[in-house]
Motif scaffolding. Sequence first.
Motif, PDB file in Angstrom:
ATOM      1  N   ASN A  10     -52.115   2.602  21.172  1.00  0.00           N
ATOM      2  CA  ASN A  10     -51.932   3.286  20.292  1.00  0.00           C
ATOM      3  C   ASN A  10     -52.053   4.935  20.502  1.00  0.00           C
ATOM      4  OD1 ASN A  10     -51.837   1.752  17.366  1.00  0.00           O
ATOM      5  ND2 ASN A  10     -53.253   0.726  18.369  1.00  0.00           N
ATOM      6  N   ALA A  11     -52.729   5.325  21.573  1.00  0.00           N
ATOM      7  CA  ALA A  11     -52.824   6.647  22.029  1.00  0.00           C
ATOM      8  C   ALA A  11     -51.588   7.057  22.820  1.00  0.00           C
ATOM      9  CB  ALA A  11     -54.132   6.688  22.834  1.00  0.00           C
ATOM     10  N   ILE A  12     -51.013   6.259  23.488  1.00  0.00           N
ATOM     11  CA  ILE A  12     -49.760   6.467  24.060  1.00  0.00           C
ATOM     12  C   ILE A  12     -48.637   6.608  23.083  1.00  0.00           C
ATOM     13  CG2 ILE A  12     -48.171   5.270  25.747  1.00  0.00           C
ATOM     14  CD1 ILE A  12     -50.570   6.330  27.092  1.00  0.00           C
ATOM     15  N   THR A  13     -48.917   5.863  22.219  1.00  0.00           N
ATOM     16  CA  THR A  13     -47.543   5.900  21.083  1.00  0.00           C
ATOM     17  C   THR A  13     -47.942   7.480  20.390  1.00  0.00           C
ATOM     18  OG1 THR A  13     -47.726   3.661  20.572  1.00  0.00           O
ATOM     19  CG2 THR A  13     -46.593   5.124  19.044  1.00  0.00           C
ATOM     20  N   GLU A  56     -44.560   9.748  20.552  1.00  0.00           N
ATOM     21  CA  GLU A  56     -43.983  10.313  19.373  1.00  0.00           C
ATOM     22  C   GLU A  56     -44.231  11.702  19.239  1.00  0.00           C
ATOM     23  OE1 GLU A  56     -41.992   8.459  17.662  1.00  0.00           O
ATOM     24  OE2 GLU A  56     -42.485   6.548  18.641  1.00  0.00           O
ATOM     25  N   GLY A  57     -45.190  12.192  19.838  1.00  0.00           N
ATOM     26  CA  GLY A  57     -45.467  13.616  20.010  1.00  0.00           C
ATOM     27  C   GLY A  57     -44.744  14.496  20.817  1.00  0.00           C
ATOM     28  N   GLY A  58     -44.228  13.814  21.870  1.00  0.00           N
ATOM     29  CA  GLY A  58     -43.153  14.236  22.926  1.00  0.00           C
ATOM     30  C   GLY A  58     -41.927  14.258  22.109  1.00  0.00           C
ATOM     31  N   HIS A  59     -41.369  13.383  21.481  1.00  0.00           N
ATOM     32  CA  HIS A  59     -40.008  13.257  20.534  1.00  0.00           C
ATOM     33  C   HIS A  59     -40.178  14.626  19.684  1.00  0.00           C
ATOM     34  CE1 HIS A  59     -38.144   9.915  21.858  1.00  0.00           C
ATOM     35  NE2 HIS A  59     -38.919   9.118  21.424  1.00  0.00           N
ATOM     36  N   GLY A  60     -41.363  14.828  18.855  1.00  0.00           N
ATOM     37  CA  GLY A  60     -41.508  15.754  17.755  1.00  0.00           C
ATOM     38  C   GLY A  60     -41.268  17.260  18.483  1.00  0.00           C
ATOM     39  N   LEU A  61     -42.226  17.665  19.532  1.00  0.00           N
ATOM     40  CA  LEU A  61     -42.265  18.497  20.160  1.00  0.00           C
ATOM     41  C   LEU A  61     -40.817  19.071  20.564  1.00  0.00           C
ATOM     42  CD1 LEU A  61     -43.753  21.122  21.058  1.00  0.00           C
ATOM     43  CD2 LEU A  61     -44.470  19.819  23.116  1.00  0.00           C
ATOM     44  N   VAL A  62     -40.213  18.232  21.394  1.00  0.00           N
ATOM     45  CA  VAL A  62     -38.819  18.708  22.052  1.00  0.00           C
ATOM     46  C   VAL A  62     -37.717  18.721  20.972  1.00  0.00           C
ATOM     47  CG1 VAL A  62     -36.805  17.792  23.545  1.00  0.00           C
ATOM     48  CG2 VAL A  62     -39.578  17.488  24.224  1.00  0.00           C
ATOM     49  N   ALA A  63     -38.048  18.018  19.975  1.00  0.00           N
ATOM     50  CA  ALA A  63     -36.935  18.343  18.775  1.00  0.00           C
ATOM     51  C   ALA A  63     -37.113  19.492  18.220  1.00  0.00           C
ATOM     52  CB  ALA A  63     -37.278  17.094  17.634  1.00  0.00           C
ATOM     53  N   ILE A 119     -43.178  12.005  11.316  1.00  0.00           N
ATOM     54  CA  ILE A 119     -43.287  10.942  12.374  1.00  0.00           C
ATOM     55  C   ILE A 119     -44.230   9.667  11.551  1.00  0.00           C
ATOM     56  CG2 ILE A 119     -44.908  10.506  14.515  1.00  0.00           C
ATOM     57  CD1 ILE A 119     -44.457  13.603  14.968  1.00  0.00           C
ATOM     58  N   ARG A 120     -43.835   8.790  12.106  1.00  0.00           N
ATOM     59  CA  ARG A 120     -44.841   7.586  11.605  1.00  0.00           C
ATOM     60  C   ARG A 120     -45.238   6.615  12.735  1.00  0.00           C
ATOM     61  NH1 ARG A 120     -43.244   6.231   6.357  1.00  0.00           N
ATOM     62  NH2 ARG A 120     -44.060   4.081   6.396  1.00  0.00           N
ATOM     63  N   LEU A 121     -46.485   6.469  12.718  1.00  0.00           N
ATOM     64  CA  LEU A 121     -47.219   5.552  13.744  1.00  0.00           C
ATOM     65  C   LEU A 121     -47.569   4.174  12.872  1.00  0.00           C
ATOM     66  CD1 LEU A 121     -49.648   8.184  15.011  1.00  0.00           C
ATOM     67  CD2 LEU A 121     -47.487   7.490  15.893  1.00  0.00           C
ATOM     68  N   HIS A 122     -47.348   2.911  13.519  1.00  0.00           N
ATOM     69  CA  HIS A 122     -47.335   1.847  13.177  1.00  0.00           C
ATOM     70  C   HIS A 122     -48.376   0.954  13.855  1.00  0.00           C
ATOM     71  CE1 HIS A 122     -42.992   2.503  12.201  1.00  0.00           C
ATOM     72  NE2 HIS A 122     -43.526   2.716  11.159  1.00  0.00           N
ATOM     73  N   SER A 123     -48.979  -0.026  13.024  1.00  0.00           N
ATOM     74  CA  SER A 123     -50.016  -0.930  13.549  1.00  0.00           C
ATOM     75  C   SER A 123     -49.516  -1.737  14.796  1.00  0.00           C
ATOM     76  CB  SER A 123     -50.640  -1.778  12.376  1.00  0.00           C
ATOM     77  OG  SER A 123     -49.743  -2.467  11.972  1.00  0.00           O
ATOM     78  N   ASP A 124     -48.284  -1.974  15.056  1.00  0.00           N
ATOM     79  CA  ASP A 124     -47.990  -2.893  16.062  1.00  0.00           C
ATOM     80  C   ASP A 124     -47.667  -2.020  17.406  1.00  0.00           C
ATOM     81  OD1 ASP A 124     -45.580  -1.433  15.250  1.00  0.00           O
ATOM     82  OD2 ASP A 124     -44.406  -3.194  15.292  1.00  0.00           O
ATOM     83  N   GLY A 138     -43.616   3.457  16.869  1.00  0.00           N
ATOM     84  CA  GLY A 138     -43.577   4.662  16.192  1.00  0.00           C
ATOM     85  C   GLY A 138     -42.016   5.209  15.907  1.00  0.00           C
ATOM     86  N   LEU A 139     -42.122   6.126  14.982  1.00  0.00           N
ATOM     87  CA  LEU A 139     -40.786   6.804  14.766  1.00  0.00           C
ATOM     88  C   LEU A 139     -40.879   8.180  14.586  1.00  0.00           C
ATOM     89  CD1 LEU A 139     -37.510   6.044  13.856  1.00  0.00           C
ATOM     90  CD2 LEU A 139     -38.370   5.631  11.687  1.00  0.00           C
ATOM     91  N   THR A 140     -39.985   8.960  14.754  1.00  0.00           N
ATOM     92  CA  THR A 140     -39.695  10.123  14.644  1.00  0.00           C
ATOM     93  C   THR A 140     -38.600  10.480  14.367  1.00  0.00           C
ATOM     94  OG1 THR A 140     -41.463  10.776  16.651  1.00  0.00           O
ATOM     95  CG2 THR A 140     -40.098  12.568  15.904  1.00  0.00           C
ATOM     96  N   VAL A 141     -38.437  11.259  12.987  1.00  0.00           N
ATOM     97  CA  VAL A 141     -37.323  11.681  12.404  1.00  0.00           C
ATOM     98  C   VAL A 141     -37.101  12.997  12.502  1.00  0.00           C
ATOM     99  CG1 VAL A 141     -35.831  11.345  10.276  1.00  0.00           C
ATOM    100  CG2 VAL A 141     -37.354   9.697  10.881  1.00  0.00           C
TER     101      VAL A 141
END
Length: 244
Positions: A50-53, A57-64, A74-79, A82-85
């Motif tokens: 989860n910490a790597i996720t 996702e933070g990398g996706h968001g920052l570079v976006a 940004i969404r983080l899921h229990s599995d 994740g998803l960054t929009v």
Amino acid sequence: MDSTATASLASLWDEVSGTQPDPDLWVVIATLVAALAVVIPHGLWRVSRNAITIAHEGGHGLVALLSGRTLTGIRLHSDTSGLTVSRGKPYGIGMILTAASGYTAPPLLGLGGAALLGAGRITLLLWLATALLLAMLVMIRNAYGALTMIVTGGLFVLVSWLAGPQVQAAFAYVVVWFLLIGGVRPAFELQAKRARGGAGDSDADQLSRLTHVPAALWFFLFHAVSLCSLIGGGAGCWTCDRPA
């Protein structure tokens, strides 16, 4: 602003930006073992991933944001997925950089953290990480993701504000080792999943469609970044300003 407040801010800045002594060698070894212990066993990895996720996702968001796109959530899921929009052109260099930043973000963050540790900037590392986590929390759009960010960010706040220098150093080394080691595993897992016919819309596949470069070459990039970061950052953690 009165002189007392100015002096307090100056003192706080000196504390954050100042250098701290290197921990003992046994602390470096113990934190390395601790990081390995939560990355290698499959059961613990399902939780610690989860910490790597978060970093992914933070990398996706920052570079976006840096590439001029509009980050919408940004969404983080229990599995541990994740998803960054983000909004913007569905093609071009901004989209390519955004898509490429996920799997490369954790190891590069670990490499940057190792550089700060090498310079003795343990407190600065913890405060920067806390600031990034709090900024990311604002963009979270689901309950599980918010809970994960609150727990993770709260841990960094507690260590940054309340823990002593030795605890801060040990915590910082665990975090950096974990990002360096844990940053290697996800790309291999994704590659294995694709080989079994899954993950057809992975970051590598999206990049292949955007650039017309085979997904295998993007996997090569992910592996090269993570392994080189592990080697370089690991060497920095092991030898940082330590007398021979």
